[in-house]
Design an enzyme around this catalytic site. Structure first.
Site, PDB file in Angstrom:
ATOM      1  N   ASP A  83       8.531   9.570 -12.977  1.00 42.86           N
ATOM      2  CA  ASP A  83       7.329   8.724 -12.868  1.00 42.86           C
ATOM      3  C   ASP A  83       7.508   7.593 -11.848  1.00 42.86           C
ATOM      4  OD1 ASP A  83       9.065   7.037 -14.142  1.00 42.86           O
ATOM      5  OD2 ASP A  83       7.998   6.999 -16.051  1.00 42.86           O
ATOM      6  N   GLY A  84       8.646   7.547 -11.181  1.00 42.65           N
ATOM      7  CA  GLY A  84       8.866   6.568 -10.118  1.00 42.65           C
ATOM      8  C   GLY A  84       9.631   5.319 -10.543  1.00 42.65           C
ATOM      9  N   GLU A  85       9.859   5.155 -11.851  1.00 41.50           N
ATOM     10  CA  GLU A  85      10.591   3.952 -12.299  1.00 41.50           C
ATOM     11  C   GLU A  85      12.058   4.024 -11.872  1.00 41.50           C
ATOM     12  OE1 GLU A  85      10.199   3.482 -16.523  1.00 41.50           O
ATOM     13  OE2 GLU A  85       8.045   3.079 -16.399  1.00 41.50           O
TER      14      GLU A  85
ATOM     15  N   ARG B 274       4.316  -9.447   6.859  1.00 45.72           N
ATOM     16  CA  ARG B 274       3.117  -9.536   7.707  1.00 45.72           C
ATOM     17  C   ARG B 274       1.877  -9.936   6.904  1.00 45.72           C
ATOM     18  NH1 ARG B 274       3.400  -3.920  10.834  1.00 45.72           N
ATOM     19  NH2 ARG B 274       4.104  -3.289   8.775  1.00 45.72           N
ATOM     20  N   GLN B 275       1.980  -9.868   5.579  1.00 46.07           N
ATOM     21  CA  GLN B 275       0.831 -10.263   4.739  1.00 46.07           C
ATOM     22  C   GLN B 275       1.007 -11.724   4.336  1.00 46.07           C
ATOM     23  OE1 GLN B 275      -0.358  -7.373   1.804  1.00 46.07           O
ATOM     24  NE2 GLN B 275       0.617  -5.735   2.935  1.00 46.07           N
TER      25      GLN B 275
ATOM     26  N   ASP C 219       3.458  -8.792  22.537  1.00 50.11           N
ATOM     27  CA  ASP C 219       2.296  -9.627  22.189  1.00 50.11           C
ATOM     28  C   ASP C 219       2.632 -11.107  22.309  1.00 50.11           C
ATOM     29  OD1 ASP C 219       3.671 -10.305  19.743  1.00 50.11           O
ATOM     30  OD2 ASP C 219       2.954  -8.424  18.896  1.00 50.11           O
TER      31      ASP C 219
ATOM     32  N   LYS D 158      -1.820  -8.517  23.508  1.00 53.06           N
ATOM     33  CA  LYS D 158      -2.103  -7.339  22.674  1.00 53.06           C
ATOM     34  C   LYS D 158      -3.176  -7.683  21.657  1.00 53.06           C
ATOM     35  CE  LYS D 158       0.351  -6.142  18.833  1.00 53.06           C
ATOM     36  NZ  LYS D 158       1.549  -5.862  18.044  1.00 53.06           N
TER      37      LYS D 158
ATOM     38  N   ARG E 194      -5.166  -6.147  18.045  1.00 48.71           N
ATOM     39  CA  ARG E 194      -5.121  -5.116  17.001  1.00 48.71           C
ATOM     40  C   ARG E 194      -6.408  -5.222  16.198  1.00 48.71           C
ATOM     41  NH1 ARG E 194      -1.002  -2.255  14.296  1.00 48.71           N
ATOM     42  NH2 ARG E 194       0.687  -3.501  15.194  1.00 48.71           N
TER      43      ARG E 194
HETATM   44  C1  R5P Z   1       3.222  -7.506  15.155  1.00 43.71           C
HETATM   45  O1  R5P Z   1       2.765  -8.612  15.347  1.00 43.71           O
HETATM   46  C2  R5P Z   1       4.679  -7.218  14.998  1.00 43.71           C
HETATM   47  O2  R5P Z   1       5.479  -8.154  15.637  1.00 43.71           O
HETATM   48  C3  R5P Z   1       5.012  -5.827  15.469  1.00 43.71           C
HETATM   49  O3  R5P Z   1       4.749  -5.752  16.853  1.00 43.71           O
HETATM   50  C4  R5P Z   1       4.180  -4.808  14.754  1.00 43.71           C
HETATM   51  O4  R5P Z   1       4.130  -5.095  13.397  1.00 43.71           O
HETATM   52  C5  R5P Z   1       4.718  -3.421  14.966  1.00 43.71           C
HETATM   53  O5  R5P Z   1       3.929  -2.520  14.268  1.00 43.71           O
HETATM   54  P1  R5P Z   1       3.558  -1.100  14.875  1.00 43.71           P
HETATM   55  O6  R5P Z   1       4.843  -0.429  15.240  1.00 43.71           O
HETATM   56  O7  R5P Z   1       2.834  -0.394  13.748  1.00 43.71           O
HETATM   57  O8  R5P Z   1       2.668  -1.329  16.055  1.00 43.71           O
END
Ligand code: R5P
Length: 290
Positions: free
Chosen positions: A37-39, A95-96, A168, A191, A193
């Site tokens: 079950d993933g535990e 990233r969140q 970026d 860059k 997104r």
């Molecule tokens: C974004 O701001 C990060 O520094 C990475 O460039 C990014 O998360 C890389 O994700 P992916 O390989 O999916 O483009």
């Protein structure tokens, strides 16, 4: 019995072993069984120091499984040790760290509560995506830079007139530090997104990189989209070779294949995530931070 124990989480076994040798700590290994079950069922093999325990566990995929294992190890260590340091070489969910679109949950805020609640008094990470997420952590935090380790490798390539490139603007500081350590110049591309589809585009127009070897520097590669788009753009500008130095190589699905196809000569990554490209050892840098 050493005053220091390193508890090796399953996702960071090799790194934990290297670290324990460097800081002269006893190594406590963990056995993990994943049920249907993933535990996760985790068993520790070894005695934990009463003074200080260091849990090492990266949070790469399966992210939530590795996260619950990290929290469980911290919680167990805290039953014996008066101080528990969490070493999370790759910090999943970093990233969140803000509400990009209305209603989005800042998962880093949740993690801040979980790590503290489990018993960690300090958290050490390597090249975290951004320090913004740590605003939500009410414990000591330390971000270790892997740049000096990466530069040692890049220097061995004896590149002619190298240029450090961030894919970026968010990575401009990283590129600047990298270039300073290497003794070269740096630039950062523009860059964008799409927040809904995740589609990446390079907005930079023409740049002069003709006949130069380039080093694309990033904190992580996930889908590979950012590196693929940046490389395709740079190749059109008639650069020579493109190398990629990225700390955390998640390389999901066929990312590595697509990056190579775009024209990248070699990917260097750190052993925060074990894999084919992870040739840069960051145990020394973590040992210094401890
Ligand atoms: C974004 O701001 C990060 O520094 C990475 O460039 C990014 O998360 C890389 O994700 P992916 O390989 O999916 O483009």
């Amino acid at each position: 019995m050493s005053k220091l124990s390193v508890i090796a989480g399953k996702s960071s076994e090799d790194l934990a072993k290297k670290l324990s040798r460097k800081i002269k700590a006893n190594l406590v290994r963990s056995e993990v069984r994943i049920f249907d079950d993933g535990e996760s069922k985790i068993t520790l093999n070894g005695e934990i120091s009463k003074k200080r325990a260091i849990v090492v566990q990266s949070i790469y995929p399966p992210v939530d499984t590795n996260l619950i294992q990290a929290l469980s190890l911290i919680s167990k260590a805290k039953e014996t040790s008066s101080e528990v340091i969490a070493v999370i070489p790759y910090m999943g969910y970093a990233r969140q760290d803000r509400e990009f679109l209305p209603g989005e949950i800042i998962t880093m805020k949740v993690l801040g509560k979980l790590f503290k609640g489990a018993g960690a008094s300090k958290i050490i990470v390597v090249d975290i995506h951004s320090m913004v997420g740590f605003k939500h952590f009410k414990l000591k935090t330390k971000n270790v830079s892997a740049i000096p380790e990466f530069v040692q490798y890049i220097k061995k390539l004896s590149l002619k007139n190298p240029l450090v490139v961030s894919p970026d603007q968010g990575g401009i500081q990283r590129a600047k530090e990298f270039a300073k350590e290497l003794g070269s110049e740096y630039i950062a591309l523009e860059k964008t997104r799409d927040r809904k589809t995740g589609r990446v585009q390079i907005k930079t127009k023409n740049i002069d990189v003709a006949n130069r070897d380039l080093i694309l520097v990033d904190d992580m590669i996930s889908s590979g989209g950012s590196i693929v788009k940046a490389t395709q753009f740079l190749k059109k500008q008639n650069c020579k070779k493109v190398y990629v130095a990225c700390t955390h190589a998640l390389l999901m699905n066929d990312a590595e294949k697509r990056i190579k196809k775009a024209g990248v000569t070699k990917i260097f990554s750190a052993n925060t995530i074990p894999g084919k490209t992870s040739i840069v050892d960051i145990s020394n840098a973590i040992a210094k931070a401890i």
